[in-house]
Design a protein around this motif. Structure first.
Motif, PDB file in Angstrom:
ATOM      1  N   PHE A  14      68.251  83.336  -7.147  1.00  0.00           N
ATOM      2  CA  PHE A  14      68.117  83.560  -8.756  1.00  0.00           C
ATOM      3  C   PHE A  14      68.242  82.387  -9.512  1.00  0.00           C
ATOM      4  O   PHE A  14      67.117  82.120 -10.408  1.00  0.00           O
ATOM      5  N   SER A  15      68.901  81.200  -9.267  1.00  0.00           N
ATOM      6  CA  SER A  15      68.859  79.939  -9.807  1.00  0.00           C
ATOM      7  C   SER A  15      67.620  79.141  -9.642  1.00  0.00           C
ATOM      8  O   SER A  15      67.163  78.308 -10.381  1.00  0.00           O
ATOM      9  N   ARG A  16      66.799  79.586  -8.502  1.00  0.00           N
ATOM     10  CA  ARG A  16      65.396  78.956  -8.052  1.00  0.00           C
ATOM     11  C   ARG A  16      64.351  79.743  -8.811  1.00  0.00           C
ATOM     12  O   ARG A  16      63.303  79.147  -9.356  1.00  0.00           O
ATOM     13  N   LEU A  17      64.458  80.983  -8.834  1.00  0.00           N
ATOM     14  CA  LEU A  17      63.395  81.882  -9.236  1.00  0.00           C
ATOM     15  C   LEU A  17      63.258  82.060 -10.752  1.00  0.00           C
ATOM     16  O   LEU A  17      62.146  81.835 -11.344  1.00  0.00           O
ATOM     17  N   ALA A  18      64.242  82.348 -11.335  1.00  0.00           N
ATOM     18  CA  ALA A  18      64.411  82.839 -12.842  1.00  0.00           C
ATOM     19  C   ALA A  18      63.751  81.505 -13.430  1.00  0.00           C
ATOM     20  O   ALA A  18      62.918  82.109 -14.706  1.00  0.00           O
ATOM     21  N   PRO A  19      64.315  80.457 -13.565  1.00  0.00           N
ATOM     22  CA  PRO A  19      63.770  79.458 -14.353  1.00  0.00           C
ATOM     23  C   PRO A  19      62.439  79.181 -14.056  1.00  0.00           C
ATOM     24  O   PRO A  19      61.555  78.936 -15.212  1.00  0.00           O
ATOM     25  N   LEU A  20      61.828  79.188 -12.881  1.00  0.00           N
ATOM     26  CA  LEU A  20      60.355  79.144 -12.612  1.00  0.00           C
ATOM     27  C   LEU A  20      59.374  80.208 -13.537  1.00  0.00           C
ATOM     28  O   LEU A  20      58.550  79.947 -14.050  1.00  0.00           O
ATOM     29  N   VAL A  21      60.133  81.329 -13.270  1.00  0.00           N
ATOM     30  CA  VAL A  21      59.364  82.643 -14.320  1.00  0.00           C
ATOM     31  C   VAL A  21      59.210  82.160 -15.641  1.00  0.00           C
ATOM     32  O   VAL A  21      58.413  82.224 -16.249  1.00  0.00           O
ATOM     33  N   VAL A  22      60.736  81.872 -16.307  1.00  0.00           N
ATOM     34  CA  VAL A  22      60.658  81.479 -17.653  1.00  0.00           C
ATOM     35  C   VAL A  22      59.633  80.148 -17.931  1.00  0.00           C
ATOM     36  O   VAL A  22      59.018  80.349 -19.114  1.00  0.00           O
ATOM     37  N   PHE A  23      59.538  79.124 -16.907  1.00  0.00           N
ATOM     38  CA  PHE A  23      58.721  78.310 -17.151  1.00  0.00           C
ATOM     39  C   PHE A  23      57.204  78.622 -17.076  1.00  0.00           C
ATOM     40  O   PHE A  23      56.391  78.135 -18.145  1.00  0.00           O
ATOM     41  N   ILE A  24      57.071  79.341 -16.175  1.00  0.00           N
ATOM     42  CA  ILE A  24      55.606  79.803 -16.154  1.00  0.00           C
ATOM     43  C   ILE A  24      55.209  80.669 -17.208  1.00  0.00           C
ATOM     44  O   ILE A  24      53.879  80.563 -17.952  1.00  0.00           O
ATOM     45  N   PHE A  25      55.765  81.470 -17.891  1.00  0.00           N
ATOM     46  CA  PHE A  25      55.349  82.189 -18.930  1.00  0.00           C
ATOM     47  C   PHE A  25      55.714  81.516 -20.475  1.00  0.00           C
ATOM     48  O   PHE A  25      55.154  81.557 -21.208  1.00  0.00           O
ATOM     49  N   GLY A  26      56.701  80.654 -20.406  1.00  0.00           N
ATOM     50  CA  GLY A  26      57.137  80.000 -21.595  1.00  0.00           C
ATOM     51  C   GLY A  26      56.335  78.970 -21.985  1.00  0.00           C
ATOM     52  O   GLY A  26      55.868  78.649 -23.435  1.00  0.00           O
ATOM     53  N   VAL A  27      55.865  77.948 -21.207  1.00  0.00           N
ATOM     54  CA  VAL A  27      55.210  76.915 -21.354  1.00  0.00           C
ATOM     55  C   VAL A  27      53.619  77.263 -21.965  1.00  0.00           C
ATOM     56  O   VAL A  27      53.277  77.011 -23.047  1.00  0.00           O
ATOM     57  N   PRO A  28      53.008  78.096 -21.231  1.00  0.00           N
ATOM     58  CA  PRO A  28      51.518  78.420 -21.619  1.00  0.00           C
ATOM     59  C   PRO A  28      51.836  79.342 -23.144  1.00  0.00           C
ATOM     60  O   PRO A  28      50.769  79.079 -24.077  1.00  0.00           O
ATOM     61  N   GLY A  29      52.643  80.238 -23.103  1.00  0.00           N
ATOM     62  CA  GLY A  29      52.864  81.253 -24.304  1.00  0.00           C
ATOM     63  C   GLY A  29      53.097  80.166 -25.677  1.00  0.00           C
ATOM     64  O   GLY A  29      52.574  80.176 -26.547  1.00  0.00           O
ATOM     65  N   ASN A  30      54.125  78.927 -25.490  1.00  0.00           N
ATOM     66  CA  ASN A  30      54.167  78.100 -26.593  1.00  0.00           C
ATOM     67  C   ASN A  30      53.027  77.167 -26.899  1.00  0.00           C
ATOM     68  O   ASN A  30      52.728  77.063 -27.972  1.00  0.00           O
ATOM     69  N   ILE A  31      52.277  76.841 -25.766  1.00  0.00           N
ATOM     70  CA  ILE A  31      51.000  76.302 -26.161  1.00  0.00           C
ATOM     71  C   ILE A  31      50.079  76.968 -26.854  1.00  0.00           C
ATOM     72  O   ILE A  31      49.381  76.487 -27.778  1.00  0.00           O
ATOM     73  N   PHE A  32      49.897  78.278 -26.481  1.00  0.00           N
ATOM     74  CA  PHE A  32      48.996  79.132 -27.026  1.00  0.00           C
ATOM     75  C   PHE A  32      49.483  79.485 -28.465  1.00  0.00           C
ATOM     76  O   PHE A  32      48.506  79.583 -29.399  1.00  0.00           O
ATOM     77  N   ASN A  33      50.866  79.461 -28.716  1.00  0.00           N
ATOM     78  CA  ASN A  33      51.101  79.594 -29.992  1.00  0.00           C
ATOM     79  C   ASN A  33      50.695  78.445 -30.764  1.00  0.00           C
ATOM     80  O   ASN A  33      50.233  78.680 -32.227  1.00  0.00           O
ATOM     81  N   ILE A  34      50.901  77.203 -30.333  1.00  0.00           N
ATOM     82  CA  ILE A  34      50.698  76.031 -31.113  1.00  0.00           C
ATOM     83  C   ILE A  34      49.232  75.933 -31.369  1.00  0.00           C
ATOM     84  O   ILE A  34      48.649  75.848 -32.483  1.00  0.00           O
ATOM     85  N   LEU A  35      48.447  76.435 -30.540  1.00  0.00           N
ATOM     86  CA  LEU A  35      46.800  76.340 -30.636  1.00  0.00           C
ATOM     87  C   LEU A  35      46.398  77.324 -31.493  1.00  0.00           C
ATOM     88  O   LEU A  35      45.457  77.203 -32.505  1.00  0.00           O
ATOM     89  N   ILE A  36      47.232  78.338 -31.698  1.00  0.00           N
ATOM     90  CA  ILE A  36      46.854  79.348 -32.620  1.00  0.00           C
ATOM     91  C   ILE A  36      47.250  79.266 -33.906  1.00  0.00           C
ATOM     92  O   ILE A  36      46.601  79.369 -34.873  1.00  0.00           O
ATOM     93  N   PHE A  37      48.358  78.626 -34.175  1.00  0.00           N
ATOM     94  CA  PHE A  37      48.820  78.226 -35.554  1.00  0.00           C
ATOM     95  C   PHE A  37      48.237  76.875 -36.052  1.00  0.00           C
ATOM     96  O   PHE A  37      48.384  76.629 -37.277  1.00  0.00           O
ATOM     97  N   ILE A  38      47.356  76.215 -35.422  1.00  0.00           N
ATOM     98  CA  ILE A  38      46.660  75.221 -35.918  1.00  0.00           C
ATOM     99  C   ILE A  38      45.167  75.476 -35.991  1.00  0.00           C
ATOM    100  O   ILE A  38      44.402  74.557 -36.438  1.00  0.00           O
ATOM    101  N   ARG A  39      44.608  76.823 -35.904  1.00  0.00           N
ATOM    102  CA  ARG A  39      43.552  77.009 -36.131  1.00  0.00           C
ATOM    103  C   ARG A  39      43.357  76.890 -37.779  1.00  0.00           C
ATOM    104  O   ARG A  39      44.041  77.391 -38.472  1.00  0.00           O
ATOM    105  N   PRO A  40      42.057  76.577 -38.193  1.00  0.00           N
ATOM    106  CA  PRO A  40      41.776  76.382 -39.437  1.00  0.00           C
ATOM    107  C   PRO A  40      42.131  77.414 -40.438  1.00  0.00           C
ATOM    108  O   PRO A  40      42.892  77.045 -41.676  1.00  0.00           O
ATOM    109  N   ASN A  41      42.060  78.580 -40.279  1.00  0.00           N
ATOM    110  CA  ASN A  41      42.371  79.751 -41.047  1.00  0.00           C
ATOM    111  C   ASN A  41      43.955  79.842 -41.060  1.00  0.00           C
ATOM    112  O   ASN A  41      44.643  80.676 -42.065  1.00  0.00           O
TER     113      ASN A  41
END
Length: 175
Positions: A14-41
């Motif tokens: 669990f200590s090996r797999l759970a952080p990997l899942v959080v990282f796989i979904f968390g990093v792209p999710g936050n990057i997409f949030n940033i890309l959305i929130f810097i859109r001109p509108n």
């Protein structure tokens, strides 16, 4: 095989797999949030400023908190306990970032309350200039509150090896 051995094996996996899942979904999710929130509108929306800052804080938590912790817990590689400067810097980045993420979400809620108010003066509090000032001040205060971490975290020698944590005594109780 005893129950304790099975529990330890499950805990290790669990200590090996759970952080990997959080990282796989968390990093792209936050990057997409940033890309959305810097859109001109959206970049002109005060609420987007707060969510943008919250996503940045969440990325700090993922990179400085999740990765070193999962390496130490799941794989026995502890990059923090080998370098005092990184030890202090890591905790200085993680602690305020966790708090700032919540603060920015609360500020976004307050902004939505202000913009939806019937009171004209309260609606005027929701503007881009204020949101940027408040975000900068909030980040400064958040990091200033936790600046003590830069000087009061030390390397302690335990039976298992060096460990990075707060000074023993009243400061550890305070933290």
């Amino acid at each position: 095989m005893s129950a304790a051995t099975i529990i330890n094996a499950v805990n290790l996996q669990f200590s090996r797999l759970a952080p990997l899942v959080v990282f796989i979904f968390g990093v792209p999710g936050n990057i997409f949030n940033i890309l959305i929130f810097i859109r001109p509108n959206l970049i002109k929306n005060p609420c987007s400023t707060y969510f943008f800052c919250s996503s940045l804080a969440n990325l700090n938590v993922l990179f400085f908190g999740l990765i070193p912790r999962s390496l130490a817990d799941g794989f026995g590689i502890d990059p923090v306990s080998n370098n005092l400067a990184f030890c202090r810097f890591r905790y200085f980045m993680v602690h305020p970032s966790v708090v700032l993420s919540s603060w920015f979400t609360i500020l976004a809620g307050i902004d939505r309350y202000c913009i939806s108010s019937r009171d004209v003066h309260r609606r005027q509090l929701s503007n881009l200039k204020y949101s940027r000032y408040i975000s900068a001040i909030t980040a400064f205060i958040g990091f200033a509150i936790y600046s003590h971490l830069l000087g009061l975290f030390v390397m302690q020698q335990l039976k298992t090896g060096p460990y990075c944590y707060a000074l023993v005594g009243p400061y550890r109780v305070f933290l």
